[in-house]
Structures are given as structure tokens and as C-alpha cells.
Scaffold this motif. Structure first.
Motif, PDB file in Angstrom:
ATOM      1  N   ASP A  99      11.810  26.588 -18.348  1.00  0.00           N
ATOM      2  CA  ASP A  99      11.064  27.500 -17.969  1.00  0.00           C
ATOM      3  C   ASP A  99       9.599  27.018 -17.236  1.00  0.00           C
ATOM      4  OD1 ASP A  99      12.970  29.351 -18.392  1.00  0.00           O
ATOM      5  OD2 ASP A  99      12.189  29.741 -20.269  1.00  0.00           O
ATOM      6  N   ASP A 100       9.286  25.781 -17.838  1.00  0.00           N
ATOM      7  CA  ASP A 100       7.957  25.239 -17.406  1.00  0.00           C
ATOM      8  C   ASP A 100       8.012  24.448 -16.429  1.00  0.00           C
ATOM      9  OD1 ASP A 100       6.203  26.853 -19.276  1.00  0.00           O
ATOM     10  OD2 ASP A 100       7.202  25.347 -20.913  1.00  0.00           O
ATOM     11  N   GLY A 101       9.509  23.856 -16.078  1.00  0.00           N
ATOM     12  CA  GLY A 101       9.853  23.055 -14.716  1.00  0.00           C
ATOM     13  C   GLY A 101       9.608  21.537 -15.203  1.00  0.00           C
ATOM     14  N   PHE A 102       9.762  20.919 -16.569  1.00  0.00           N
ATOM     15  CA  PHE A 102       9.961  19.576 -16.786  1.00  0.00           C
ATOM     16  C   PHE A 102      10.778  19.281 -17.889  1.00  0.00           C
ATOM     17  CE2 PHE A 102       6.441  21.337 -19.646  1.00  0.00           C
ATOM     18  CZ  PHE A 102       6.701  20.706 -20.745  1.00  0.00           C
ATOM     19  N   LEU A 103      11.154  18.063 -18.178  1.00  0.00           N
ATOM     20  CA  LEU A 103      11.887  17.429 -18.883  1.00  0.00           C
ATOM     21  C   LEU A 103      10.991  16.307 -19.674  1.00  0.00           C
ATOM     22  CD1 LEU A 103      15.099  16.401 -16.949  1.00  0.00           C
ATOM     23  CD2 LEU A 103      14.618  18.516 -18.191  1.00  0.00           C
ATOM     24  N   ARG A 104      11.036  16.335 -21.080  1.00  0.00           N
ATOM     25  CA  ARG A 104      10.355  15.125 -21.775  1.00  0.00           C
ATOM     26  C   ARG A 104      11.392  14.195 -22.033  1.00  0.00           C
ATOM     27  NH1 ARG A 104      10.078  16.609 -26.771  1.00  0.00           N
ATOM     28  NH2 ARG A 104       8.886  14.984 -27.824  1.00  0.00           N
ATOM     29  N   VAL A 105      11.080  12.975 -21.179  1.00  0.00           N
ATOM     30  CA  VAL A 105      11.936  11.932 -21.140  1.00  0.00           C
ATOM     31  C   VAL A 105      11.480  10.595 -21.831  1.00  0.00           C
ATOM     32  CG1 VAL A 105      13.143  10.184 -19.505  1.00  0.00           C
ATOM     33  CG2 VAL A 105      12.709  12.747 -18.882  1.00  0.00           C
ATOM     34  N   PHE A 106      12.491  10.028 -22.752  1.00  0.00           N
ATOM     35  CA  PHE A 106      12.198   8.700 -23.405  1.00  0.00           C
ATOM     36  C   PHE A 106      12.722   7.592 -22.635  1.00  0.00           C
ATOM     37  CE2 PHE A 106      11.524  12.233 -26.278  1.00  0.00           C
ATOM     38  CZ  PHE A 106      10.349  12.108 -26.944  1.00  0.00           C
ATOM     39  N   GLY A 107      11.702   6.748 -22.043  1.00  0.00           N
ATOM     40  CA  GLY A 107      12.347   5.693 -21.178  1.00  0.00           C
ATOM     41  C   GLY A 107      12.174   4.216 -22.198  1.00  0.00           C
ATOM     42  N   LYS A 108      11.967   3.141 -21.252  1.00  0.00           N
ATOM     43  CA  LYS A 108      11.988   2.040 -21.964  1.00  0.00           C
ATOM     44  C   LYS A 108      10.808   1.797 -22.949  1.00  0.00           C
ATOM     45  CE  LYS A 108      13.869  -0.747 -17.920  1.00  0.00           C
ATOM     46  NZ  LYS A 108      13.483  -1.774 -17.007  1.00  0.00           N
ATOM     47  N   GLY A 109      11.331   0.995 -23.851  1.00  0.00           N
ATOM     48  CA  GLY A 109      10.300   0.984 -25.034  1.00  0.00           C
ATOM     49  C   GLY A 109       9.928   2.294 -25.624  1.00  0.00           C
TER      50      GLY A 109
END
Length: 306
Positions: A164-174
Motif C-alpha cells: 500500500d505504501d509502494g515498497f519492499l524491505r529487502v535484506f541483501g548481501k551481509g
């Protein structure tokens, strides 16, 4: 030699615990550095202080003579540099002899990318209304629409989604967290999967898959978290529809970055979205963008036609 081997175990623990390296990354470092320690043993080097820049340069030369790709040599020397930097930090030696050794220059190889038209044809060809098909379509759209890595897609949890807010929380390298925008076709495909596909796949989560599966966005047929190999297989299958055999998920990430630049995206914004710590990593995309600009110039400038 015991000092160096013992320090290696400590360094690998440092990578996993303090740097957040994945088990796969830590294992790759172990293999590279064990090869390095074996070379030191051949040279009769038994302690940290006995390593010199000349010895490391000889190791680099040995790797090149073995016919290894430049990218492999670069990776191994980078691992050696990081290892010696750790030894200095831990007070096991006074200086880093690897700092004086040049890393071989990377070959100027442009990443493989799909054209915008190819991406459209590939996604339009992927129509499967089964729960697994809705999931697969959502994965393809998110890989391309958000520029995510395979591990980031597989690691998405339901509480990482803020549609609904138009984003994802992503956990990348490290395990570094970043915010990635999502909109348009990727948003629509993900919402459709969550509403019509995931509930059916989730029925298997009661069969011993546990809390991890309940939290996961993308599920397999047994209700567990979808694995990397399944995504690789999906992308290969999708690529065959446009005669792009052995298509790799990272090609969709490269395509995302290239098409964003062609569309006028700011380089620093793109750096944030992709999760690159170093701006220099994006140089390859600016090269692709310059190629596009040259083509546009050649097409449009009146004097270029004379």
C-alpha cells in the motif's frame, strides 16, 4: 603454519557473525584461502610476519599460470587482502603485505541484458492460472520490476511487503536492509499471487514446515519456502519462450538496471535500489547507457548522417 590456519577459522567466523556473510560466501572464502595457505606451505612460510608482497605476487602469478579466469584470480587475491587486513586488526601481524600487490584489472565485459521488447514478450508468454503459475509470474515480475537478487526474492517475508505504501524491505548481501520501490506490473502480479495463489500453496505449511514457511512470501508445492534452484529453473523455462536459453536470474537484474538508466533514472537512486555499496560497481551500466546515447545521437543528429 598453525598460526595462519588457526587465524583462518577466526576470520571465517568474523565473516559470518560480524559481516553477515552467507554460508555459501563463507565457504567460497574458505576454499580460496585454503588454496592460498597451501601455497604458503609450499614456500616454507610458517607465520603471518613471514608473508611478503613478493610471496603474494608469486601466488597471483601461479593462479594466472594455472589458466584461471581473471575474475577468479581477482576474487582470490581480494580474499587474501581481506584475510591479511583481519590479521592486522587482530594484532597478529603489524602490516598487510597484500596491500602492495595489484589486483589484475577486470576484463571489460558487459553483462548480458534483455531488450525491453524481449522482457515484454517473455512475461506476456508466461500465463498460468494455477497457484504455482501465479507465484512464478509474480517472481519474474519482481526480479525484473524491482531488480532483486535470487536470494533476496527467496528471502522475502510477508512482513517485508508494504504494497500500500509502494515498497519492499529487502535484506541483501551481509544482511543489509534497504527499501525497494514496487509498482505497476510487479505490484499487480504480487497482489494476485498473494490473494489467489499463496493461500492454496500455504495449506502445506501445517505438514512440518514451521514458522519460516508461514512467514515466507514465495512457497513451493509442499508449503515450504521456495529455494534458489527453483527460481533458476523458472527463469530458464521463461527464457526458452523467447529463445534465450540458459537465461539467468541476474540477467533480469542487469536488464532492470539498464532499462532504468535508459529511462532517465538517477545513478545514485539506482545505487540505492540495487543495494550496491560502491558507486564504481555501476560503471558497467553507465557504459551500456553511453552506448544507448551514442545510438540515439547517430539516429537523430543531422550532421552524423552526412
Amino acid at each position: 603454519m598453525f598460526e595462519l590456519e588457526n587465524a583462518l577459522d577466526e576470520y571465517l567466523s568474523h565473516l559470518r557473525i560480524e559481516r553477515g556473510a552467507s554460508p555459501r560466501t563463507a565457504e567460497a572464502y574458505r576454499r580460496d584461502l585454503e588454496r592460498y595457505l597451501a601455497f604458503l606451505d609450499e614456500q616454507g612460510v610458517g607465520s603471518c610476519d613471514a608473508v611478503t608482497p613478493e610471496i603474494i605476487a608469486a601466488f597471483e602469478k601461479r593462479l594466472a599460470e594455472e589458466g584461471l579466469a581473471t575474475t577468479t584470480v581477482r576474487r582470490r587475491i581480494s580474499a587474501v587482502r581481506g584475510y591479511h587486513k583481519f590479521l592486522v586488526r587482530e594484532g597478529l601481524t603489524a602490516s598487510n603485505p597484500a596491500e602492495a600487490v595489484d589486483i589484475p584489472k577486470a576484463a571489460d565485459v558487459l553483462p548480458d541484458v534483455l531488450s525491453i521488447e524481449e522482457v515484454g514478450r517473455m512475461l506476456d508468454a508466461y500465463i498460468d492460472e494455477r497457484p504455482s503459475g501465479l507465484r512464478d509470474r509474480a517472481i519474474l515480475e519482481v526480479l525484473y520490476g524491482c531488480g532483486l537478487r535470487v536470494s533476496e526474492v527467496c528471502g522475502l517475508d510477508l512482513d517485508n511487503l508494504h504494497l500500500d505504501d509502494g515498497f519492499l524491505r529487502v535484506f541483501g548481501k551481509g544482511s543489509k536492509e534497504r527499501i525497494v520501490p514496487i509498482a505497476g506490473a510487479a505490484d499487480a502480479a504480487l497482489r494476485t499471487y498473494l490473494a489467489e495463489g499463496r493461500p492454496t500453496l500455504a495449506r502445506g505449511t501445517s505438514q512440518g514446515n514451521g514458522a519460516d514457511a508461514q512467514a515466507a512470501v514465495f512457497l513451493n508445492q509442499r508449503g515450504g519456502r521456495l529455494g534458489r534452484q527453483s527460481v533458476f529453473n523458472l527463469v530458464r523455462k521463461a527464457g526458452r519462450a523467447i529463445s534465450r536459453y540458459d537465461l539467468h536470474p541476474h540477467t533480469l537484474r542487469h536488464s532492470f538496471a539498464t532499462h532504468m538508466l535508459k529511462g532517465g533514472a538517477d545513478l545514485r537512486v539506482l545505487q540505492e535500489i540495487l543495494g550496491h555499496a560502491d558507486m564504481s560497481t555501476l560503471q558497467v551500466y553507465t557504459h551500456l547507457d553511453r552506448t544507448h546515447l551514442h545510438e540515439e545521437y547517430a539516429h537523430a543528429h543531422p550532421r552524423d548522417k552526412m
